[in-house]
Design an enzyme around this catalytic site. Sequence first.
Site: not given
Lengths: 182, 586
Positions: B187, B512, B553, B562
């Site tokens: 993020d 991710h 994956d 992530e």
Amino acid sequence: MKVIKYIFVGMMMLAASTHAFAQKNLVVNGGFENELDGWVDYSAKVTPYMYSSGKMSSAIFSSDSSKWTGMHQVVSLPKNTQYILMSAKIKVDAVSTGTKSWNGALFLFETLNKQDAKIGEGINIASVTGDQDWKLYEKAYIIPPGVTQIKLLFALGYVTGTMFIDEVSLKVITQSEFEKYL
Amino acid sequence: MMNGMVSKWFLILLSLVTTAATAQQAGLPEIVLDQSGYYPKLEKSAIVLQAVSGNSFELLSMPDRKPVYTGVLSEPKATGYSKIKTRIADFSAFDQPGQYIIRIPGVSDSPVFKIADGVHHDLAVAALKAFYYQRASSALDANYAGKWNRVAGHPDTAVYIHPSAASKNRKADSKINVAGGWYDAGDYNKYVVNSGISTSTLLSAYEDFSAYFLAQETHIPQAKNKVPDILTEAVYNLRWMLKMQDPADGGVYHKCTNLDFDAMVMPDKAISKRYVVAKGTAATLNLAAVAAQAYRIFKYFPEQYPGLADSCLLAARKAWSWSLNNPNVVYDQDLLNKMSDLKVSTGTYGDKDLEDEWIWASAELLASTGEQVYFDAFFARLNAPVSLPSWSNVGILGYYTLIRCEGQLPERYKSVTSILKKKILTFADRYLAAFNTGPYHTVIGASLYDFAWGSNSSAMNQSILLINSYLFSKKDAYLDAAVSNLDYILGKNATGYSFVTGIGYKSPLHPHHRLSFADGIAEPIPGMLVGGPNREKQDGLKYDSEPETSYLDDANSYASNEIAINWNAPLVYVVNAMEYLEKGKK
């Protein structure tokens, strides 16, 4: 010259006293040979029928698992104590399990400051259930700044059964002795 | 007829046995190994994941396929937590540099692998450079970032004060500048507590191996001459952390964040309002620790960073003072959301036990100042058990520091380090036992509980503990155990993946990670360590049932795929440490 002599003698005495503390059991009547002298007992009794050494031990019995049944002694620490070793021998008969994982025949301690105020939470050394013959429990501990007393507690904590206690000891130890327990 | 029936039953029985033997290993690779390679003088082993009848294996040199070494496979080993059985092909005794394959009758030859000095050099550079790619508020120039160049996003020069962070001098909805720093993970938010351990781990790597890092080139923008790249990169985040401190009182905001996670878009397309949220003791002690450590390092770079060291020490002291006055302000996002209409749903990083933060901060300040107040605070917590570091459990970082800085401590405090060493060695010896007996001949994987969120970072932090143990004990076994976990994350595991993007012949292509997902480039940004197998599978995706193969994956797999700065930082430490230390193993 005389001053140097006094300083030398003083240093020798200090060294000797530190050494003495390092050897001495600071618990009063840790073997219960003098009944419950030195202990604050709410329900403990001494018994000559069961002991690990000497001729007596302390026994705590409870038939009510909703109660904390125990005894304690507050031990004053010599000034600047940094490392201690606490130990006791414990035997238990038919001690039930409680609703919490820590419930059982307990050996724990609390740290107190010079105003007798408790610092932090009590720390468990042993929590025993079921049947168990005499067993030594010990805990080496670093004394945080501000702690001047140790409160040693033995109890049946919210369980039923019988707990015997003998050879309770609290000694000042050196750092190298402490490291043996890591 | 009877013979025929016996034969028939024998064949049925044989087929059942064969089916059972192969079924339990279905879908697994045959031979797994470190896809980046092995150091000649350290532990070297591969794992066989399919049943083989023989007991030996051969190393063949490449490209001539000439046998150069024959070894004995271990007996089949059970993990104790899964149905997978392993056999270990240990070729540590073979130390000739070159390219090789492993041949075992009954399974395909292994992929080609290398044995060489400096075999992880590319990984060492890539892992550190991954932080450059994580920079917020900066454009990444093609000269440095290659095809992963991008325009700047999240300038963070005018971030709003969330109501939870309002103070006398900084009213709610006023704005402050908290530009810079690294994006935390997949993020685009920035969290002080996770920044703390990440930045410190890089700084510790420098403190432990400074001569090595002086010579390392990672090709990142170098505004300052003669500053090791690892410090240049760490400063980028350090300066952001300093901005997160309220200069009025020394308290530190928990995070700089959107109210909700951004979509999977590039940074310049993510334009939600940004806030700094609630000051907290964990964040503040994190800054105290990192800034105190930074002071020790940057005081030797006065020309390149004028005033930085002093600013860091001042910030650390102010953070310590604020924490003394606010010793237990925990970040509680649920509570915060009940008190404000501006609900925050991004990463929590809540931590209710702050004793370890006190340990770490007091140790860093003690190492940097030698002052008794910090020693007393550290000593008061010396009974606490040691455990592997994570963002929420940082106490042992203080132990590493005091051992590292033992020589600079005032004489009266030095003896405490023997306790710290003993506690760490007790821990390290448990890892050594796991390494010697474990099913993958690695430290990680000895226990079911190893496979939690970010398991690969646990592997790296185990290795850091072992490397630290080696540094003060000089016991070679710790180094072998440490490198075994590097082998694990680079392919010697049940998935057969090298868990570092861009490293090895089978590495994650779909982490991710918003930057890698949204950039339109097939390959993910290189040098990033993904979380790894996670038996808890919090994202609800369909995984393999075994703990050590619970990995996908898949860009949606935030539970296993992530990336995060606090996972890459220990990778940077371990791989660079090994690059340095293996050279001493001649």
